[in-house]
Design a protein around this motif. Structure first.
Motif, mmCIF file in Angstrom:
data_model
loop_
_atom_site.group_PDB
_atom_site.id
_atom_site.type_symbol
_atom_site.label_atom_id
_atom_site.label_comp_id
_atom_site.label_asym_id
_atom_site.label_seq_id
_atom_site.Cartn_x
_atom_site.Cartn_y
_atom_site.Cartn_z
ATOM 1 N N TRP A 554 0.816 -1.209 0.000
ATOM 2 C CA TRP A 554 0.000 0.000 0.000
ATOM 3 C C TRP A 554 0.852 1.262 0.000
ATOM 4 C CZ3 TRP A 554 -4.858 0.850 -1.117
ATOM 5 C CH2 TRP A 554 -5.502 2.003 -0.680
ATOM 6 N N ALA A 585 -4.465 0.465 5.562
ATOM 7 C CA ALA A 585 -4.248 -0.768 4.795
ATOM 8 C C ALA A 585 -4.552 -1.992 5.647
ATOM 9 C CB ALA A 585 -2.809 -0.815 4.284
ATOM 10 N N ALA A 611 -3.500 -5.336 0.994
ATOM 11 C CA ALA A 611 -2.855 -4.027 0.975
ATOM 12 C C ALA A 611 -1.633 -3.993 1.879
ATOM 13 C CB ALA A 611 -3.854 -2.953 1.408
ATOM 14 N N SER A 612 -1.624 -4.828 2.925
ATOM 15 C CA SER A 612 -0.492 -4.847 3.856
ATOM 16 C C SER A 612 0.525 -5.921 3.514
ATOM 17 C CB SER A 612 -0.988 -5.061 5.292
ATOM 18 O OG SER A 612 -1.558 -6.353 5.446
#
Length: 646
Positions: A554, A585, A611-612
């Motif tokens: 992210w 995220a 996202a992480s």
């Protein structure tokens, strides 16, 4: 004993010069003995070849060729020391292993020297091919992809073993992408033999192609689509990258577009990958309740708000028929109330709980309460795990373990550890030291960075062994007298492979240029992601050139589904450029994890590109997260990928 350490083998003056230029003969021999203890007891099947001579038992003895792959824990210096002791052809194999390990560590100068040692000394096909492949990898490391391609294009894959064949195609793809010849890269992956298309190694190449396409902007993909030499299979790759890039977080839209793509391309090489990208429907229903336990009215309110916004952002993009009711419970600063608030959520009908957020709150809940429903705990496990507990641990301890594991997988072994005296940095450093040693690494030295200092020259000189190098030069000058002046650049100690740096961004910016000045800048340097907040500061981040860190996609990716223009939704851009963007995220990923947990037993192999990071759930309830790796180049944070990854 290495040849240059043997007495009587060289003129005394030459021996003296070698002693100056090479850091310690005795130390290298000791290192060789220690490294030999790290050799694997079993040899991978694809790394052996039957020996020409029978051993007397009716079974030919296996011969290791790719030592670097067969002995992942051994360092380049260990292979080099063993090669200097060995006779050909064994010496050539060990030199090639040393060169490969240097390339994995991004140390091109040392790799070039070692490859020169193997030049023109054998006609054995495997050695010749391996040397050619490693020389091409060296050209890629030195940012000369055209030279790499010239070598690779002249290599026949029929003469290679499986490992070399994979390296050949991988390096070819890297060379083409580095030259922005995307159409030729697509043609290459299309032309691979059918027998390779079902192998696990081939899947690595497919993912490399897809990942590189995802790094292109929408405009670049549109332009590539117009290339006259593309065929339908190539265009399908581009369409898949466009679909995933534009609809990546719009869950229902992504499902529909992936369904359409797979229906249109049922036999495409990327079809299994496309099915894996399909986001499963949330196991929770509109009648289900998802409780969020967050410290909304506390000193952590900004982090809690960012996490909450991440959860709700993805929740709103789920199909209505699979969208649970979310209820927010604020425990503020009252840790004593965490258990009671958790019980309140359960009594209100919560089917799944996400939270509490924070180490102390998680510890308090586990100490005081029994978890009655699946609970995604946002903090480290402290040994009091229990049924229904699932841990997302983003602590600095976990980050430190990730740093050292990444370095060990690159074959790095001898480490310096530098850290600030703050409790957080000390804990991270202690964790790194412990895990490094558990994984077979050696701590060469450690140092605490005084925050009152701005000049760390004395510490750096001592750690890098420059004082000893200077003493050797002075001693040699006394022997030679003024009639033969000695002009030698000081050498850092050769037993060093890597530096770990646990400090704040300001100190890191002070320290890295000083390490460079003292000849240590070519060592891999790992740091925590505290040196980066999602937006590059080109002028000041030039001081961090080459520093390696792990972080969330992210923050470090800027294209495809990670692209966030100023015209985009304010929800996506609200936290950009600040450390709490990581919490946004994490909130998005926590929602997807919560949706999957109720049916985790049906999908033990479940993985999610979040996202992480890349996420999965272990049978013990721990969430495994694999971050991206990035480094600073020209003041910008860029994805880091060694030319040879294994």
């Amino acid at each position: 004993m290495p040849w240059y350490c043997a007495p009587g083998r060289m003129h005394p003056l030459i021996v003296a010069f070698v002693a100056v230029l090479v850091s310690g003969c005795a130390g290298l021999t000791t290192q060789k003995i220690a490294e030999q203890q790290d050799r694997l007891n079993r040899i991978p099947a694809d790394q052996v070849k039957e020996a020409n001579q029978d051993t007397g038992t009716g079974i030919s003895a296996p011969v290791i060729r790719d030592f670097a792959r067969a002995e992942p824990q051994s360092s380049a210096w260990a292979f080099l020391a063993r090669g200097l002791d060995a006779a050909n052809p064994q010496a050539h194999l060990l030199f090639l292993a040393a060169a490969k390990r240097f390339l994995q560590a991004d140390r091109s100068e040392q790799a070039a020297v070692v490859l020169t040692q193997t030049q023109g000394q054998t006609a054995e096909p495997w050695v010749l091919n391996q040397r050619k492949l490693l020389t091409a990898a060296l050209s890629l490391t030195e940012n000369v992809p055209a030279s790499a391609w010239h070598l690779l294009a002249d290599t026949e894959d029929a003469d290679l073993d499986n490992g070399q064949r994979l390296m050949l195609y991988d390096l070819k793809l890297q060379s083409l992408f580095a030259q922005e010849k995307h159409q030729e890269a697509l043609a290459l992956i299309r032309s691979l033999p059918l027998k390779d298309s079902v192998s696990a190694e081939f899947d690595v190449l497919l993912r490399r192609v897809f990942d590189r396409l995802l790094r292109l902007t929408a405009e670049q993909l549109d332009l590539l689509q117009l290339h006259p030499d593309l065929v339908q299979e190539d265009r399908a790759w581009i369409d898949l990258a466009r679909v995933y890039g534009s609809a990546g977080w719009e869950l229902e839209v992504l499902r529909q577009e992936l369904d359409a793509w797979t229906a249109e391309n049922p036999t495409h090489h990327a079809t299994p990958m496309a099915r894996g990208l399909w986001p499963e429907t949330c196991a929770l229903t509109p009648s289900s309740q998802l409780a969020l336990l967050l410290p909304m009215t506390s000193s952590f309110s900004k982090a809690a708000s960012a996490f909450h916004d991440g959860v709700t952002y993805l929740h709103e993009r789920e199909r209505p028929s699979a969208r649970p009711v979310i209820k927010l419970y604020d425990f503020g600063t009252d840790l004593e109330a965490v258990g009671a608030i958790y019980k309140e959520a359960i009594d209100a009908g919560a089917d799944l709980v996400i939270g509490p957020l924070g180490r102390d709150a998680v510890s308090k809940l586990l100490a005081d309460s029994k978890l009655l429903v699946p609970t995604l705990l946002l903090g480290p496990e402290d040994g009091r795990s229990q049924p229904n507990a699932f841990f997302v641990d983003l602590s600095r301890r976990v980050e430190a373990r990730s740093l050292v594991t990444h370095a060990r997988l690159r074959g790095l072994k001898h480490a310096l550890v530098l850290h600030s005296p703050s409790p957080a940095h000390r804990v991270a450093a202690d964790t790194a030291i412990t895990v490094w040693q558990q994984q077979g690494g050696i701590i060469a030295d450690t140092a605490v960075l005084d925050p009152q200092l701005s000049d760390y020259s004395a510490i750096i000189s001592r750690l890098l062994g420059l004082n000893q190098s200077r003493y050797r030069i002075e001693a040699l000058q006394k022997v030679l007298t003024d009639s033969l002046p000695v002009t030698v650049l000081p050498n850092i100690r050769q037993d060093l492979d890597v530096i770990f740096l646990f400090t704040d961004r300001g100190t890191a910016r002070l320290l890295k240029p000083q390490i460079d000045f003292h000849h240590g800048g070519k060592l891999p340097i790992y740091s925590q992601n505290t040196i980066f907040e999602g937006m590059s500061d080109v002028v000041n981040d030039l001081d961090l050139e080459g520093v390696l860190f792990s972080d969330m996609p992210w923050l470090v990716r800027q294209t495809g589904r990670f692209g966030r223009s100023t015209e985009a939704s304010t929800t996506l851009t609200r936290y950009r450029g600040s450390a709490i963007d990581r919490l946004f995220a994490l909130g998005m990923d926590a929602y997807r994890l919560g949706c999957h947990i109720p049916k985790r037993l049906d999908r033990p192999d479940w993985q999610y590109a979040g996202a992480s990071g890349a996420l999965s759930i272990g049978i013990d309830g721990r969430i495994k997260r694999h971050p991206d790796w990035a480094t600073f180049r020209g003041g910008l944070a860029e994805l880091f990928e060694p030319v040879i990854s294994r």
